[in-house]
Design an enzyme around this catalytic site. Structure first.
Site, PDB file in Angstrom:
ATOM      1  N   GLU A  76     -16.554  -0.768 -11.018  1.00 40.24           N
ATOM      2  CA  GLU A  76     -16.527  -1.876 -11.987  1.00 40.24           C
ATOM      3  C   GLU A  76     -17.098  -3.088 -11.280  1.00 40.24           C
ATOM      4  OE1 GLU A  76     -12.721  -3.025 -13.970  1.00 40.24           O
ATOM      5  OE2 GLU A  76     -13.428  -5.085 -13.675  1.00 40.24           O
ATOM      6  N   GLU A  86       0.822  -1.213   0.000  1.00 45.68           N
ATOM      7  CA  GLU A  86       0.000   0.000   0.000  1.00 45.68           C
ATOM      8  C   GLU A  86       0.856   1.263   0.000  1.00 45.68           C
ATOM      9  OE1 GLU A  86      -0.421  -2.629   1.958  1.00 45.68           O
ATOM     10  OE2 GLU A  86      -2.541  -3.228   1.981  1.00 45.68           O
TER      11      GLU A  86
HETATM   12  C1  LIG Z   1       5.647  -1.489   2.501  1.00 45.49           C
HETATM   13  O1  LIG Z   1       6.955  -1.980   2.407  1.00 45.49           O
HETATM   14  C2  LIG Z   1       7.946  -1.042   2.879  1.00 45.49           C
HETATM   15  C3  LIG Z   1       9.306  -1.626   2.581  1.00 45.49           C
HETATM   16  O2  LIG Z   1       9.409  -2.914   3.079  1.00 45.49           O
HETATM   17  C4  LIG Z   1       7.724  -0.781   4.377  1.00 45.49           C
HETATM   18  O3  LIG Z   1       8.633   0.195   4.837  1.00 45.49           O
HETATM   19  C5  LIG Z   1       6.287  -0.243   4.563  1.00 45.49           C
HETATM   20  O4  LIG Z   1       6.019  -0.091   5.938  1.00 45.49           O
HETATM   21  C6  LIG Z   1       5.291  -1.214   3.950  1.00 45.49           C
HETATM   22  N1  LIG Z   1       3.983  -0.580   4.029  1.00 45.49           N
HETATM   23  C7  LIG Z   1       2.922  -1.205   4.498  1.00 45.49           C
HETATM   24  C8  LIG Z   1       1.619  -0.440   4.497  1.00 45.49           C
HETATM   25  O5  LIG Z   1       2.944  -2.344   4.897  1.00 45.49           O
END
Ligand SMILES: *[C@@H]1O[C@H](CO)[C@@H](O)[C@H](O)[C@H]1NC(C)=O
Ligand SMILES: *[C@@H]1O[C@H](CO)[C@@H](O)[C@H](O)[C@H]1NC(C)=O
Ligand SMILES: *[C@@H]1O[C@H](CO)[C@@H](O)[C@H](O)[C@H]1NC(C)=O
Ligand SMILES: *[C@@H]1O[C@H](CO)[C@@H](O)[C@H](O)[C@H]1NC(C)=O
Ligand SMILES: *[C@@H]1O[C@H](CO)[C@@H](O)[C@H](O)[C@H]1NC(C)=O
Ligand SMILES: *[C@@H]1O[C@H](CO)[C@@H](O)[C@H](O)[C@H]1NC(C)=O
Ligand SMILES: *[C@@H]1O[C@H](CO)[C@@H](O)[C@H](O)[C@H]1NC(C)=O
Ligand SMILES: *[C@@H]1O[C@H](CO)[C@@H](O)[C@H](O)[C@H]1NC(C)=O
Ligand SMILES: *[C@@H]1O[C@H](CO)[C@@H](O)[C@H](O)[C@H]1NC(C)=O
Ligand SMILES: *[C@@H]1O[C@H](CO)[C@@H](O)[C@H](O)[C@H]1NC(C)=O
Ligand SMILES: *[C@@H]1O[C@H](CO)[C@@H](O)[C@H](O)[C@H]1NC(C)=O
Length: 534
Positions: free
Chosen positions: A315, A197
């Site tokens: 959709e 996300e």
């Molecule tokens: C998405 O991945 C990044 C890198 O691993 C991390 O820093 C981030 O907290 C993650 N975001 C979510 C919403 O899990």
């Protein structure tokens, strides 16, 4: 707000066993709290199919326009059109392409749509052919934030799309289709497994800020706050790894440019084991559970952000992967369309865009002849029409689900400014016109068709000896793929290119009375729907 506003206590009596009769209470007045938007009956058109559906300046698709006009005639508003889908994230721009779209199929990725796509300048002519329609154009995030050609496509097409959508044609922008599936899509992932996300929100904001800057440069009239915004996040469903409420928490709407919370829904899949017409589409419990899960995800967003925008289905259709023949293209699917749409309205969804594509099994119409499907009005369209008729032509419309007894039936009360205006009753018990429902061998002799009598007890103020009109959605059976009518009208292509044609072989003009005790009774044949108009 999405918590149901069903006000009925469950109170019914079963009077007979063969002809099941329930008595269901219905309030005649409610306090309006959950009104739908205009153009509730709207469509989503697959990006690669849009030129087929709309045509171009020299060859406008007037058949499609006739079908859209029929809905305007009934509801007062032309359907809103979202142009997008999986193929929006494959489309690259080629300025020297002399026609609208060059699509190449890869059977390993999809048999139903091209997965290598170039659009030319004339693609945008398709936004000119239908009068009084507002459009959402979907930009490419899949390749757009992943490849340089994709990014160049965004830079090249924002000016073309915004010029095409000037003059009151702009509805909303889309940026990316079903980003929750980008790293897992069966048609080929466009993001690494680490996609989540946070990376989505970062890329989305980077792209939408670029779109805003390009609009400022090329279409300054479309940057005014009232004429700028998106439908988002356009997730493919609620069960995928990326969650809409997590994207929201990660700041998806921190620029406050998401005007409609858009989610996508399919009640099941075309190839999902165990899917049947009766057990899946003609089963109110299945439809309700699917919509309830979406409403619960939206409720999470509202609890994080009470100012979150209203929710729509941007959709949706019956079975993902473009529907299954014998299910999604039958009269049973028309009944399903009515059940799904009215249930969505009852759960607080403001507008529903039913997804369409050339040769798709669940399509409401086939816009052109191809070597797979001939042009024609398909059964689901009659569900769109019946839904529009149930909602009627009014500025303040609200829908309340009336809980019935069995999986195979559903009923809805429709209010105009808080006053009971219509009741839609769906008897979804299957009835086959052919042996085994296979559409091949007709049944020997006249088939015996069941029916159910429903009794609605109107509460609140007595209705007196009020005359109620009855309009019906009928066909020979749930497996029928033709011979469908709404209140005696056919919209079939071969009769008058989709314009309404009165059939001589269907009873219309039925009337009944509300009795002195405030009860109204209606008998509904298996695999049919009846609308009581007060
Ligand atoms: C998405 O991945 C990044 C890198 O691993 C991390 O820093 C981030 O907290 C993650 N975001 C979510 C919403 O899990
Ligand atoms: C763009 O269109 C032109 C004209 O049809 C064609 O020659 C060229 O190969 C196309 N480019 C791509 C990348 O498809
Ligand atoms: C317009 O549509 C017609 C019919 O599909 C097609 O033959 C023609 O090439 C299109 N024109 C452009 C400029 O794309
Ligand atoms: C259409 O796309 C295919 C696949 O990329 C390409 O080979 C072909 O040259 C393109 N045709 C035109 C006219 O651009
Ligand atoms: C972010 O935007 C810049 C231009 O402002 C662009 O060059 C870059 O490719 C974008 N990156 C992504 C991942 O969208
Ligand atoms: C672009 O997509 C490919 C294919 O999934 C992936 O390997 C690559 O990491 C992606 N790049 C970015 C910047 O997301
Ligand atoms: C309808 O769906 C419910 C929930 O999945 C299931 O329990 C029930 O058996 C189904 N009914 C019919 C008639 O298929
Ligand atoms: C059907 O039409 C498509 C697109 O015009 C074409 O690529 C395909 O070869 C045709 N198939 C048959 C069996 O004729
Ligand atoms: C109709 O045909 C289908 C498909 O063969 C079958 O599963 C179903 O039980 C039949 N329904 C009725 C009501 O006979
Ligand atoms: C529907 O049934 C009627 C009467 O049995 C028959 O005349 C008509 O041809 C049937 N329609 C279709 C589309 O099968
Ligand atoms: C009524 O007429 C239409 C159009 O000819 C046909 O498709 C349909 O099956 C007929 N319906 C019945 C019940 O005979």
């Amino acid at each position: 707000m999405l918590s149901s506003n069903m006000k009925q206590a469950i109170f019914f009596t079963l009077l007979a066993s063969s002809l099941v009769t329930g008595q269901f209470p219905v309030d005649t007045f409610i306090t309006p709290a959950n009104e739908i938007f205009d153009g509730f009956v709207s469509f989503s058109i697959e990006f690669s199919s849009f030129p087929d559906f709309a045509g171009n300046n020299s060859h406008p698709n007037t058949f499609s326009d006739n079908l859209l006009e029929n809905i305007r005639h009934i509801s007062g508003t032309k359907p809103y059109i979202r142009v997008g889908g999986n193929t929006q994230d494959y489309a690259l721009y080629n300025a020297s392409l002399p026609y609208a779209l060059n699509g190449t199929f890869d059977p390993k990725r999809s048999l139903d749509y091209p997965t290598t796509i170039y659009i030319g300048p004339s693609y945008f002519e398709s936004y000119n052919t239908w009068k009084d329609v507002k459009f959402s154009h979907g930009f490419n995030l899949g390749l757009g934030a992943n490849t340089s050609a994709g990014w160049q496509t965004l830079l090249d097409t924002v000016p073309l799309a915004c010029k095409a959508l000037g003059g009151g044609k702009f509805y909303l922008w889309g940026y990316g289709n079903e980003p929750d599936l980008f790293s897992t899509a069966v048609q080929g992932p466009v993001r690494p497994p680490s996609w989540n996300e946070s990376t989505y929100v970062w890329q989305w904001k980077n792209g939408t800020r670029t779109i805003h800057a390009l609009l400022q440069q090329h279409c300054p009239d479309l940057v005014h706050e009232s004429r700028y915004g998106y439908m988002a996040p356009s997730h493919g469903g609620v069960g995928n790894r990326l969650k809409a409420h997590v994207s929201w928490a990660a700041g998806l709407n921190s620029d406050r440019n998401v005007k409609l919370f858009s989610t996508h829904n399919y009640i099941s899949g075309a190839a999902t084991p165990g899917v049947t017409l009766q057990g899946t589409l003609l089963n109110h419990t299945v439809t309700a559970r699917s919509v309830d899960a979406q409403a619960a995800e939206y409720a999470r967003i509202r609890s994080l952000d009470p100012a979150a925008p209203p929710a729509i289905f941007g959709e949706t259709n019956s079975l993902y992967n473009q529907g299954r023949p014998g299910l999604s293209n039958t009269f049973g699917a028309a009944l399903w369309v009515v059940d799904f749409n009215l249930y969505a309205a009852n759960k607080g969804f403001k507008r529903v865009h039913m997804h369409q594509g050339t040769n798709y099994r669940y399509a409401s119409w086939q816009p052109i002849d191809t070597n797979i499907t001939t042009a024609g009005t398909k059964p689901p369209y009659y569900g769109n029409i019946a839904t529009a008729a149930a909602l009627g032509k009014h500025d303040h419309v609200e829908v309340v689900n009336i809980p019935l007894t069995y999986h195979r039936e559903a009923a809805y009360a429709i209010y105009h400014s808080g006053i009971l205006s219509r009741i839609m009753v769906l008897n979804m018990r299957g009835h086959n016109t052919t042996v085994g429902g296979e559409g091949l061998v007709p049944l020997p002799g006249p088939p015996k068709r069941g029916s159910v009598e429903y009794v609605f007890q109107l509460g609140g103020v007595a209705f007196g000896k009020r005359v109620v009109r009855v309009q019906r959605l009928v066909a020979n059976g749930s497996d029928a793929i033709t011979g469908i009518s709404w209140d005696g009208w056919s919209y079939n292509y071969e009769l008058d290119q989709g314009r309404p044609v009165r059939l001589g072989n269907v009873t219309t003009g039925e009337e009944m009375e509300v009795d002195a005790q405030g009860r109204v009774k209606v008998r509904v044949e298996d695999s049919s729907a009846a609308l009581l108009v007060f």
